[in-house]
Design a protein around this motif. Structure first.
Motif, PDB file in Angstrom:
ATOM      1  N   PHE A 110       0.824  -1.194   0.000  1.00  0.00           N
ATOM      2  CA  PHE A 110       0.000   0.000   0.000  1.00  0.00           C
ATOM      3  C   PHE A 110       0.869   1.259   0.000  1.00  0.00           C
ATOM      4  O   PHE A 110       0.648   2.188  -0.774  1.00  0.00           O
ATOM      5  CB  PHE A 110      -0.900  -0.031   1.233  1.00  0.00           C
ATOM      6  CG  PHE A 110      -1.810   1.137   1.316  1.00  0.00           C
ATOM      7  CD1 PHE A 110      -2.833   1.299   0.398  1.00  0.00           C
ATOM      8  CD2 PHE A 110      -1.651   2.087   2.305  1.00  0.00           C
ATOM      9  CE1 PHE A 110      -3.670   2.385   0.458  1.00  0.00           C
ATOM     10  CE2 PHE A 110      -2.487   3.175   2.374  1.00  0.00           C
ATOM     11  CZ  PHE A 110      -3.499   3.322   1.449  1.00  0.00           C
ATOM     12  N   ALA A 111       1.894   1.251   0.849  1.00  0.00           N
ATOM     13  CA  ALA A 111       2.788   2.411   0.916  1.00  0.00           C
ATOM     14  C   ALA A 111       3.541   2.581  -0.399  1.00  0.00           C
ATOM     15  O   ALA A 111       3.737   3.702  -0.878  1.00  0.00           O
ATOM     16  CB  ALA A 111       3.779   2.237   2.072  1.00  0.00           C
ATOM     17  N   THR A 112       3.937   1.451  -1.003  1.00  0.00           N
ATOM     18  CA  THR A 112       4.655   1.525  -2.269  1.00  0.00           C
ATOM     19  C   THR A 112       3.776   2.119  -3.363  1.00  0.00           C
ATOM     20  O   THR A 112       4.210   2.970  -4.142  1.00  0.00           O
ATOM     21  CB  THR A 112       5.120   0.118  -2.700  1.00  0.00           C
ATOM     22  OG1 THR A 112       5.794  -0.478  -1.594  1.00  0.00           O
ATOM     23  CG2 THR A 112       6.044   0.194  -3.886  1.00  0.00           C
ATOM     24  N   SER A 113       2.515   1.670  -3.406  1.00  0.00           N
ATOM     25  CA  SER A 113       1.654   2.203  -4.455  1.00  0.00           C
ATOM     26  C   SER A 113       1.391   3.684  -4.205  1.00  0.00           C
ATOM     27  O   SER A 113       1.292   4.470  -5.143  1.00  0.00           O
ATOM     28  CB  SER A 113       0.356   1.405  -4.556  1.00  0.00           C
ATOM     29  OG  SER A 113      -0.521   1.760  -3.520  1.00  0.00           O
ATOM     30  N   ILE A 634      -1.366   0.107  -8.887  1.00  0.00           N
ATOM     31  CA  ILE A 634      -0.087   0.555  -9.459  1.00  0.00           C
ATOM     32  C   ILE A 634      -0.138   0.518 -10.983  1.00  0.00           C
ATOM     33  O   ILE A 634       0.258   1.460 -11.668  1.00  0.00           O
ATOM     34  CB  ILE A 634       1.067  -0.336  -8.942  1.00  0.00           C
ATOM     35  CG1 ILE A 634       1.239  -0.122  -7.441  1.00  0.00           C
ATOM     36  CG2 ILE A 634       2.352  -0.049  -9.680  1.00  0.00           C
ATOM     37  CD1 ILE A 634       2.221  -1.074  -6.790  1.00  0.00           C
ATOM     38  N   LEU A 635      -0.683  -0.566 -11.502  1.00  0.00           N
ATOM     39  CA  LEU A 635      -0.787  -0.728 -12.951  1.00  0.00           C
ATOM     40  C   LEU A 635      -1.522   0.448 -13.580  1.00  0.00           C
ATOM     41  O   LEU A 635      -1.099   1.043 -14.566  1.00  0.00           O
ATOM     42  CB  LEU A 635      -1.543  -2.031 -13.241  1.00  0.00           C
ATOM     43  CG  LEU A 635      -1.551  -2.494 -14.690  1.00  0.00           C
ATOM     44  CD1 LEU A 635      -0.199  -3.087 -15.029  1.00  0.00           C
ATOM     45  CD2 LEU A 635      -2.656  -3.514 -14.915  1.00  0.00           C
ATOM     46  N   VAL A 636      -2.642   0.800 -12.964  1.00  0.00           N
ATOM     47  CA  VAL A 636      -3.487   1.860 -13.492  1.00  0.00           C
ATOM     48  C   VAL A 636      -2.755   3.212 -13.437  1.00  0.00           C
ATOM     49  O   VAL A 636      -2.780   3.989 -14.393  1.00  0.00           O
ATOM     50  CB  VAL A 636      -4.806   1.877 -12.689  1.00  0.00           C
ATOM     51  CG1 VAL A 636      -5.495   3.202 -12.780  1.00  0.00           C
ATOM     52  CG2 VAL A 636      -5.725   0.765 -13.174  1.00  0.00           C
ATOM     53  N   ALA A 637      -2.045   3.453 -12.313  1.00  0.00           N
ATOM     54  CA  ALA A 637      -1.332   4.729 -12.181  1.00  0.00           C
ATOM     55  C   ALA A 637      -0.210   4.839 -13.214  1.00  0.00           C
ATOM     56  O   ALA A 637      -0.028   5.876 -13.849  1.00  0.00           O
ATOM     57  CB  ALA A 637      -0.764   4.876 -10.772  1.00  0.00           C
ATOM     58  N   LEU A 638       0.530   3.750 -13.397  1.00  0.00           N
ATOM     59  CA  LEU A 638       1.632   3.787 -14.356  1.00  0.00           C
ATOM     60  C   LEU A 638       1.120   3.861 -15.781  1.00  0.00           C
ATOM     61  O   LEU A 638       1.694   4.528 -16.634  1.00  0.00           O
ATOM     62  CB  LEU A 638       2.521   2.543 -14.183  1.00  0.00           C
ATOM     63  CG  LEU A 638       3.313   2.495 -12.878  1.00  0.00           C
ATOM     64  CD1 LEU A 638       4.206   1.263 -12.852  1.00  0.00           C
ATOM     65  CD2 LEU A 638       4.149   3.757 -12.695  1.00  0.00           C
TER      66      LEU A 638
END
Ligand code: ADP
Ligand code: MG
Length: 651
Positions: A110-113, A634-638
């Motif tokens: 969660f923190a990483t994302s 993460i996928l969506v943000a990237l």
């Protein structure tokens, strides 16, 4: 005063991209959580006692969880339910039933994302902020022939500066002397340098090569085009897309729904005889995988990245909503003068000196390119341009004023500006064909220019004193741009102009435009747009002048050519520089952004539905639920970041 004025004159040199991630506090906390997780997890694996791994994993929970927890509690005080808080609660819940490592994993991912999200935002911002770094901090000012070094922000309007080959232009201004090839790519994205000599406009942040220029400063640093670009793009970043507004509206109710469902998923099996641990685990897993994190991130990153991308090419898109609408444009209406033509017209033929002088006297007050051409022609001939009184302009028709006691109108041939008795029809004297022929004298016949005829009328008698032929060059890439636009829209491009039908027709043929609407007043241009919209089309209008403002406002997307203050305010998109082929490129970009938003929403939605179903029907391991949920976030943000680059230019 704008916020930009507070910026330091010399922005700190940008740190190399590699360290951008490390400079974010979110990233440092995530790093600490990850390190603690690795050590703690290893200790658990090797069978170390609780007093060894317990404190280490506690550090992991604290490092990764304190910020979202604090934020979540703050939101709760404002009676908002923050999904971040749900994540922290889920992690603590997992720890409570002995799944300490799984809970820590949740916190770490969660923190990483969160860090990646912050990085994505910072990347977009950096690509906007980079624009500001382009304007040089120092300038060489010429005072009484002497050079002095000053800070660029100290320059005032009217100062004269020297730009040596290889130097960046320190302020927006007009070339007084010299000639150079100016690289404007930083502002307009045009890859090739453009020749700039006496009288031409140059922009702060562009780079001169092959010659030195003396430039008179036209705008203070804070109001330069490059400063306005950054300002507009930053403004755009504060807006929200329609899809986003919808998602945020639904998000609250959805989140509350998730909490209610979680409680049900916990209590119902418990009542039916399940064990506490089983019920709690399933409920926690549900809460995690059902949270709408990825949905919330699906929309804005791609749209804002696309806004930043366009900004770097001199296309200032006002908001995320505009970017969203650009992706749906299927009809384009083009203005003629100043849009498909260069907008630097000149008087051709051999008009009578007296007629030209009268016209110039009235036009001296006009902002219209035709007016400037008339004044320039009179000056070139050394004619005395008299004072004008009672000046008024009728956009799309012409101008009038009193010169030496005489009412004079300058405007559309055969339809001079109406005044006084509306039934007074102008009389033409002499042979109109003879005056017409002026525009096509052999010396002035240029296959790549358009000639407009303008009548100079004595409004007192209604007599046409003479007709001026004014030629304007077609933009070199206009025909290609039209073809590219046609390939991307349902309705073939429409040419809408206030000029006469015959002049417009000839030009349209050269551009490959079949649909020409001529003799339009500003309100008629609005009707053209309304007609297309009534047929269900999403319409973009490209225009440059005051007469286009109503149509720009009435369009789904209004695009203004040029950095004039008025158009910058009125339009949804401001197009800097001359390269028209960026228009089809922008439609491509909008479409890609839109497709990315849709793809993101589908991916995020599918993963949520899939994981929720798995958790309810089968046994979804907590770690897998966490990985699936955060992975999709993460996928969506990237995926959104991809819009910072490309698409390739139409070829
Ligand atoms: P476009 O729609 O092609 O950009 P405009 O609507 O600005 O052109 O102008 C339409 C016509 O009105 C011009 O072709 C010209 O004949 C006349 N006109 C408008 N403004 C002026 C002016 N300042 N001086 C002379 N003619 C003008
Ligand atoms: Mg125009």
């Amino acid at each position: 005063m704008t916020a930009l004025d507070d910026r330091p004159a010399a922005p700190p040199a940008r740190a190399p991209r590699r360290s951008l991630l490390l400079r974010l506090p979110e990233a440092r906390w995530a790093g600490l959580a990850l390190a603690a997780f690795a050590v703690g997890g290893l200790l658990v694996l090797v069978g170390a006692p609780v007093r060894a791994w317990g404190p280490v994993l506690a550090v992991c929970y604290a490092a990764g969880g304190w910020e979202p927890a604090l934020e979540g509690l703050r939101a709760l005080r404002e009676r908002r339910l923050d999904v971040d808080l749900l994540m922290v609660v889920a992690a603590l819940g997992a720890a409570a039933i002995g799944q300490v490592v799984d809970g820590a994993l949740l916190i770490v991912i969660f923190a990483t994302s969160g860090a990646l999200e912050a990085w994505a935002t910072a990347r977009t911002e950096a690509s906007v902020g980079g624009l500001l770094d382009l304007a040089p901090a120092r300038a060489t000012r010429l005072v009484d022939g002497l050079e002095e070094e000053v800070r660029a922000e100290e320059l005032t309007v009217g100062d004269v500066v020297l730009v040596r080959p290889g130097d960046a232009v320190p302020a927006d201004g007009v070339v007084l002397d010299g000639a150079a090839e100016v690289d404007q790519s930083s502002i307009t994205g045009e890859p090739l340098p453009v020749p700039r000599s006496v009288g031409a406009e140059v922009y702060a942040g562009t780079v001169a090569a092959g010659g030195a220029l003396t430039v008179r400063v036209a705008r203070p640093a804070g109001e330069s085009v490059v400063a306005r670009i950054a300002e507009l793009v930053e403004e755009a970043a504060r807006t929200k897309a329609r899809t986003q507004l919808f998602i945020e509206k639904v998000e609250q109710r959805y989140s509350i729904g998730v909490v209610v469902a979680t409680l049900a998923i916990f209590t119902v099996p418990l009542v039916l005889g399940a064990t506490l641990d089983d019920a709690l685990l399933r409920a926690m897993t549900f809460m995690i995988v059902a949270s709408p994190c990825a949905l919330v991130l699906a929309t804005m990153p791609p749209l804002l990245a696309a806004v930043a991308n366009a900004g770097r090419r001199g296309l200032l898109v006002r908001s995320a909503q505009v970017m969203e609408r650009l992706g749906a444009v299927d009809a384009v209406v083009l203005d003629k003068t100043g849009t498909v033509t260069v907008g630097a017209p000149r008087v051709v033929g051999h008009p009578d000196d007296e007629v030209l002088a009268l016209a110039a006297a009235v036009e001296a007050r006009s902002e219209h390119p035709l007016g400037r051409a008339v004044v320039a022609a009179a000056r070139e001939r050394g004619l005395v341009v008299a004072e004008v009184a009672d000046f008024s302009a009728e956009p799309g028709v012409g101008v009038r004023g009193t010169v030496g006691g005489r009412r004079v109108g300058v405007g559309r041939a055969a339809t001079p500006p109406r005044e006084g008795n509306p039934h007074a029809t102008p009389r033409r004297e002499g042979n109109p064909r003879a005056t017409r022929a002026l525009g096509s004298s052999p010396r002035d016949t240029d296959p790549d220019s358009a000639t407009t005829l303008v009548d100079v009328t004595d409004l007192g008698t209604g007599r046409v004193l003479g007709t001026l032929a004014i030629a304007d060059g077609l933009r070199p890439d206009a025909a290609d741009a039209v073809a590219d636009l046609a390939a991307r829209t349902v309705v073939p491009p429409v040419l809408a102009t206030g000029d006469r039908a015959d002049a417009a027709r000839g030009m349209a043929d050269r551009l490959g435009i079949a649909d020409v609407r001529a003799d339009l007043l500003p309100e008629d241009k609005v009707h053209v747009v309304e007609g297309l919209r009534a047929d269900g089309h999403t319409v973009a209008v490209v225009g440059d002048g005051v007469n286009d403002a109503p149509a720009l406002a009435g369009a789904d997307v209004g695009m203004a050519m040029g950095g004039a203050e008025l158009t910058m305010r009125a339009a949804d998109v401001v197009v800097l520089g001359d390269d028209l082929r960026r228009l089809p490129w922008l439609l491509d970009l909008g479409r890609r952004a839109r497709r990315t938003v849709i793809a993101n929403l589908v991916v995020a939605g599918t993963i949520i539905v899939g994981l929720v179903t798995w958790d309810l029907v089968g046994h979804l391991p907590l770690a897998l639920g966490v990985a699936g949920h955060e992975g999709s976030t993460i996928l969506v943000a990237l995926n959104g970041l991809r819009l910072l680059r490309g698409p390739r230019r139409p070829s």
